[in-house]
Design a protein around this motif. Structure first.
Motif, mmCIF file in Angstrom:
data_model
loop_
_atom_site.group_PDB
_atom_site.id
_atom_site.type_symbol
_atom_site.label_atom_id
_atom_site.label_comp_id
_atom_site.label_asym_id
_atom_site.label_seq_id
_atom_site.Cartn_x
_atom_site.Cartn_y
_atom_site.Cartn_z
ATOM 1 N N PRO A 23 1.651 8.687 -5.926
ATOM 2 C CA PRO A 23 1.737 9.509 -4.723
ATOM 3 C C PRO A 23 2.589 8.825 -3.663
ATOM 4 O O PRO A 23 2.794 7.606 -3.705
ATOM 5 C CB PRO A 23 0.280 9.627 -4.262
ATOM 6 N N ARG A 24 3.080 9.616 -2.729
ATOM 7 C CA ARG A 24 3.851 9.063 -1.621
ATOM 8 C C ARG A 24 2.888 8.565 -0.561
ATOM 9 O O ARG A 24 2.025 9.282 -0.101
ATOM 10 C CB ARG A 24 4.768 10.136 -1.027
ATOM 11 N N HIS A 25 3.031 7.296 -0.171
ATOM 12 C CA HIS A 25 2.147 6.704 0.824
ATOM 13 C C HIS A 25 2.572 7.132 2.215
ATOM 14 O O HIS A 25 3.729 7.040 2.580
ATOM 15 C CB HIS A 25 2.189 5.183 0.722
ATOM 16 N N ARG A 26 1.597 7.583 3.005
ATOM 17 C CA ARG A 26 1.873 7.938 4.395
ATOM 18 C C ARG A 26 1.056 7.036 5.292
ATOM 19 O O ARG A 26 -0.172 7.085 5.293
ATOM 20 C CB ARG A 26 1.500 9.409 4.662
ATOM 21 N N ASP A 27 1.724 6.242 6.056
ATOM 22 C CA ASP A 27 1.044 5.260 6.890
ATOM 23 C C ASP A 27 0.841 5.804 8.293
ATOM 24 O O ASP A 27 1.701 6.468 8.848
ATOM 25 C CB ASP A 27 1.855 3.959 6.964
ATOM 26 N N PRO B 10 5.360 -9.019 4.473
ATOM 27 C CA PRO B 10 6.498 -8.341 3.827
ATOM 28 C C PRO B 10 6.059 -7.315 2.778
ATOM 29 O O PRO B 10 6.674 -6.244 2.660
ATOM 30 C CB PRO B 10 7.282 -9.492 3.181
ATOM 31 N N ALA B 11 5.008 -7.615 2.044
ATOM 32 C CA ALA B 11 4.527 -6.670 1.035
ATOM 33 C C ALA B 11 4.036 -5.387 1.682
ATOM 34 O O ALA B 11 4.314 -4.283 1.199
ATOM 35 C CB ALA B 11 3.405 -7.312 0.216
ATOM 36 N N ALA B 12 3.314 -5.519 2.794
ATOM 37 C CA ALA B 12 2.827 -4.328 3.499
ATOM 38 C C ALA B 12 3.990 -3.492 4.028
ATOM 39 O O ALA B 12 3.957 -2.256 3.995
ATOM 40 C CB ALA B 12 1.905 -4.750 4.639
ATOM 41 N N PHE C 74 1.987 -8.671 -3.152
ATOM 42 C CA PHE C 74 2.430 -7.274 -3.217
ATOM 43 C C PHE C 74 1.376 -6.398 -3.896
ATOM 44 O O PHE C 74 1.087 -5.289 -3.433
ATOM 45 C CB PHE C 74 3.755 -7.182 -3.981
ATOM 46 N N LEU C 75 0.811 -6.887 -4.992
ATOM 47 C CA LEU C 75 -0.155 -6.081 -5.740
ATOM 48 C C LEU C 75 -1.423 -5.832 -4.935
ATOM 49 O O LEU C 75 -1.928 -4.708 -4.876
ATOM 50 C CB LEU C 75 -0.498 -6.767 -7.063
ATOM 51 N N GLU C 76 -1.951 -6.881 -4.307
ATOM 52 C CA GLU C 76 -3.214 -6.735 -3.590
ATOM 53 C C GLU C 76 -3.061 -5.937 -2.303
ATOM 54 O O GLU C 76 -3.994 -5.270 -1.864
ATOM 55 C CB GLU C 76 -3.818 -8.109 -3.315
ATOM 56 N N THR C 77 -1.899 -6.020 -1.684
ATOM 57 C CA THR C 77 -1.665 -5.246 -0.465
ATOM 58 C C THR C 77 -1.567 -3.758 -0.779
ATOM 59 O O THR C 77 -1.828 -2.919 0.081
ATOM 60 C CB THR C 77 -0.360 -5.720 0.214
ATOM 61 N N THR C 78 -1.226 -3.428 -2.019
ATOM 62 C CA THR C 78 -0.976 -2.041 -2.404
ATOM 63 C C THR C 78 -2.148 -1.389 -3.120
ATOM 64 O O THR C 78 -2.424 -0.202 -2.908
ATOM 65 C CB THR C 78 0.258 -1.993 -3.336
ATOM 66 N N ALA C 79 -2.867 -2.128 -3.944
ATOM 67 C CA ALA C 79 -3.795 -1.513 -4.894
ATOM 68 C C ALA C 79 -4.965 -0.792 -4.236
ATOM 69 O O ALA C 79 -5.300 0.333 -4.619
ATOM 70 C CB ALA C 79 -4.319 -2.579 -5.860
ATOM 71 N N ASN C 80 -5.629 -1.417 -3.245
ATOM 72 C CA ASN C 80 -6.813 -0.786 -2.670
ATOM 73 C C ASN C 80 -6.514 0.524 -1.948
ATOM 74 O O ASN C 80 -7.186 1.523 -2.182
ATOM 75 C CB ASN C 80 -7.540 -1.772 -1.745
ATOM 76 N N PRO C 81 -5.522 0.560 -1.046
ATOM 77 C CA PRO C 81 -5.229 1.858 -0.418
ATOM 78 C C PRO C 81 -4.741 2.893 -1.413
ATOM 79 O O PRO C 81 -4.983 4.085 -1.250
ATOM 80 C CB PRO C 81 -4.152 1.523 0.622
ATOM 81 N N LEU C 82 -4.073 2.446 -2.471
ATOM 82 C CA LEU C 82 -3.606 3.384 -3.483
ATOM 83 C C LEU C 82 -4.777 4.021 -4.222
ATOM 84 O O LEU C 82 -4.817 5.243 -4.437
ATOM 85 C CB LEU C 82 -2.694 2.662 -4.474
ATOM 86 N N ARG D 220 4.894 0.351 2.909
ATOM 87 C CA ARG D 220 4.956 1.415 3.917
ATOM 88 C C ARG D 220 6.314 2.102 3.918
ATOM 89 O O ARG D 220 6.412 3.321 4.053
ATOM 90 C CB ARG D 220 4.645 0.824 5.289
ATOM 91 N N LYS D 221 7.381 1.320 3.770
ATOM 92 C CA LYS D 221 8.730 1.883 3.881
ATOM 93 C C LYS D 221 9.244 2.476 2.573
ATOM 94 O O LYS D 221 9.954 3.479 2.582
ATOM 95 C CB LYS D 221 9.707 0.799 4.368
ATOM 96 N N ARG D 222 8.899 1.830 1.437
ATOM 97 C CA ARG D 222 9.484 2.229 0.165
ATOM 98 C C ARG D 222 8.491 2.866 -0.796
ATOM 99 O O ARG D 222 8.891 3.367 -1.833
ATOM 100 C CB ARG D 222 10.130 1.014 -0.512
ATOM 101 N N GLY D 223 7.202 2.796 -0.475
ATOM 102 C CA GLY D 223 6.217 3.461 -1.305
ATOM 103 C C GLY D 223 5.471 2.530 -2.243
ATOM 104 O O GLY D 223 5.845 1.378 -2.448
ATOM 105 N N TYR D 224 4.379 3.072 -2.800
ATOM 106 C CA TYR D 224 3.510 2.288 -3.670
ATOM 107 C C TYR D 224 4.233 1.781 -4.915
ATOM 108 O O TYR D 224 4.102 0.622 -5.305
ATOM 109 C CB TYR D 224 2.329 3.150 -4.123
ATOM 110 N N LYS D 225 4.969 2.663 -5.582
ATOM 111 C CA LYS D 225 5.595 2.274 -6.846
ATOM 112 C C LYS D 225 6.522 1.085 -6.655
ATOM 113 O O LYS D 225 6.475 0.119 -7.433
ATOM 114 C CB LYS D 225 6.377 3.444 -7.451
ATOM 115 N N THR D 226 7.350 1.120 -5.624
ATOM 116 C CA THR D 226 8.286 0.017 -5.390
ATOM 117 C C THR D 226 7.548 -1.301 -5.180
ATOM 118 O O THR D 226 7.904 -2.334 -5.747
ATOM 119 C CB THR D 226 9.163 0.320 -4.166
#
Length: 445
Positions: free
Chosen positions: A247-251, A96-98, A149-157, A102-108
């Motif tokens: 930045p806006r994440h583009r998957d 769900p975090a991924a 949520f944090l770990e799924t987001t931080a590295n690609p960010l 992907r759908k709502r962006g890094y900040k969310t």
């Protein structure tokens, strides 16, 4: 493993795995040049803070196991519920975090993760008021859901923030905050949660009922203020994240979805990597969870606060091992180094199991040095050559962290039946599985 530009897959230990991508491709995908990215410097700083925060949360669990064992008069298996609740939270919320990222962006995703983390920490206060173990487990589950949520987001960010040529440098800086957080977690637990006095179960049992109730209530209440402070700090970071531009994440959809998972499961090295990671994470979490317990059982007169020093030493050696292992990989094939480290870790754990005493305790501490490279190396070897299927493969390996819940529980059950020393045979078996994977990966290479 570091290269100048990469797509990164997040892991629960703050590690990262890379799939090569050209500088031009990454710049096009991220939609920014190095000059344009300077405006994201606050986002880089905040993301580095995330690595610190989840490292602190992970290793505070090792302190909680010792504290709750006495406060609630738990068996070793029952204390393993701390890690089971925690890692099940990771397992349930990773996908769900991924999707949210992907759908709502890094900040969310980051704000949701920090909010859940903060709420979970604040829940320790009412849990301490009611004094029931299950309420603490529920709070830990909420914390872990936020960390997913944090770990799924931080590295690609981190990879996308700034000049692609500096991605490795930024990630190295971010990862350096993770072991600092783990050490901070142990120090917070030692000085603000664990008691200066030793109270073994036999002493507690002979106390007058009123005195025993007061002591146990005090032990439970000791976790309230530290977690209250952590919760407020984390929520303040969440507010800061709302004010920071990301930045806006583009998957990239290639290789994603059920078709990608089905395809990647046909790769034998990847399948074995998932199994190896399951056992490795179980060994790491189990050994650190029961280090304090082992120290008290093998060294006469050892109290929890003193035993926490050995857990602290384990984490320091683990961090040093990361740097040494990275340097050795410049000269030694990663699969070969993985085999050597897994073998030595297994031998040291066997010494701890059968020799015991202070020599066994120091052998257990030394094993952490040789655990250091195992998680990222298994990850990297499992994804080698997968190309566009790397993201699907990474998702499967990340889900293998559920081993931290399963094998910690298994160690607790063995400890209750045969003693904490014999429980160390579970991680010995786990390192043997990692060794078998390393040999297979070496042959394939």
């Amino acid at each position: 493993m570091f290269i100048s530009t990469a797509r990164w897959a997040a892991t629960p230990a703050g590690n990262a795995v890379v799939a090569d991508k050209s500088d031009a491709a990454v710049e096009e995908e991220c939609g920014m040049k190095g000059e344009q990215a300077r405006g994201f410097r606050p986002a880089i700083i905040l993301t580095v803070v995330l690595f610190f925060l989840w490292g602190m949360a992970n290793n505070l669990n090792d302190i909680l196991i010792a504290q709750f064992r006495r406060a609630f008069s738990l068996s070793d298996f029952e204390t393993s519920f701390v890690q089971q609740a925690f890692y099940i939270g990771y397992f349930v919320f990773a996908i769900p975090a991924a999707i949210v990222a992907r759908k709502r962006g890094y900040k969310t995703a980051i704000v949701i993760g920090l909010t859940l983390y903060g709420i979970g920490a604040l829940l320790f206060y009412p849990a301490g008021h009611y004094g029931e173990y299950r309420y603490f487990l529920a709070a830990l589950f909420v914390i872990a859901s936020g960390l997913a949520f944090l770990e799924t987001t931080a590295n690609p960010l981190i990879a996308e923030l700034g000049d692609p040529a500096g991605a490795a440098r930024r990630l190295t800086l971010a990862q350096a905050a993770n072991p600092v957080g783990t050490v901070a977690g142990v120090l917070i637990g030692k000085y603000f949660i664990l008691s200066e006095l030793g109270h073994d179960p036999a002493q507690i049992a002979v106390m007058a009922p009123a005195a025993r109730t007061a002591l146990l209530r005090e032990e439970v209440a000791a976790v309230q203020l530290p977690y209250l402070a952590i919760g407020l700090v984390v929520l303040a970071v969440a507010v800061a994240a709302l004010l920071v531009r990301f930045p806006r994440h583009r998957d990239e959809a290639e290789g994603a979805g059920l078709a990608g998972v089905a395809s990647v499961l046909r790769q034998p090295v990847l399948r074995f990597a998932v199994i190896a990671q399951f056992f490795y994470v179980g060994a790491q979490v189990g050994l650190w969870s029961y280090t304090i317990r082992y120290a008290q059982a093998n060294v006469a007169g050892m109290i929890e606060r003193s035993a926490a020093d050995y857990l602290f030493a384990s984490l320091v050696l683990f961090g040093i091992g990361r740097f040494v292992g990275s340097a050795l990989m410049a000269r030694i094939a990663s699969a070969t180094l993985l085999a050597v480290f897994a073998t030595v870790a297994a031998l040291l754990t066997l010494v701890a199991a059968f020799v015991g005493g202070e020599p066994g305790l120091w052998a257990l501490v030394a094993a952490s040095f040789f655990m250091s490279v195992q998680f990222p190396t298994i990850f990297a070897l499992g994804l080698r050559g997968l190309g566009p299927l790397a993201q699907s493969g990474a998702s499967l390996i990340v889900m293998a962290i559920i081993g931290g819940a399963v094998l910690t529980g298994a160690m607790g059950r063995v400890s209750d039946l045969a003693g904490i020393n014999m429980a160390l045979l579970v991680p010995v078996l786990s390192f043997a599985v990692v060794l078998s994977f390393a040999r297979m990966a070496a042959r394939r290479a």
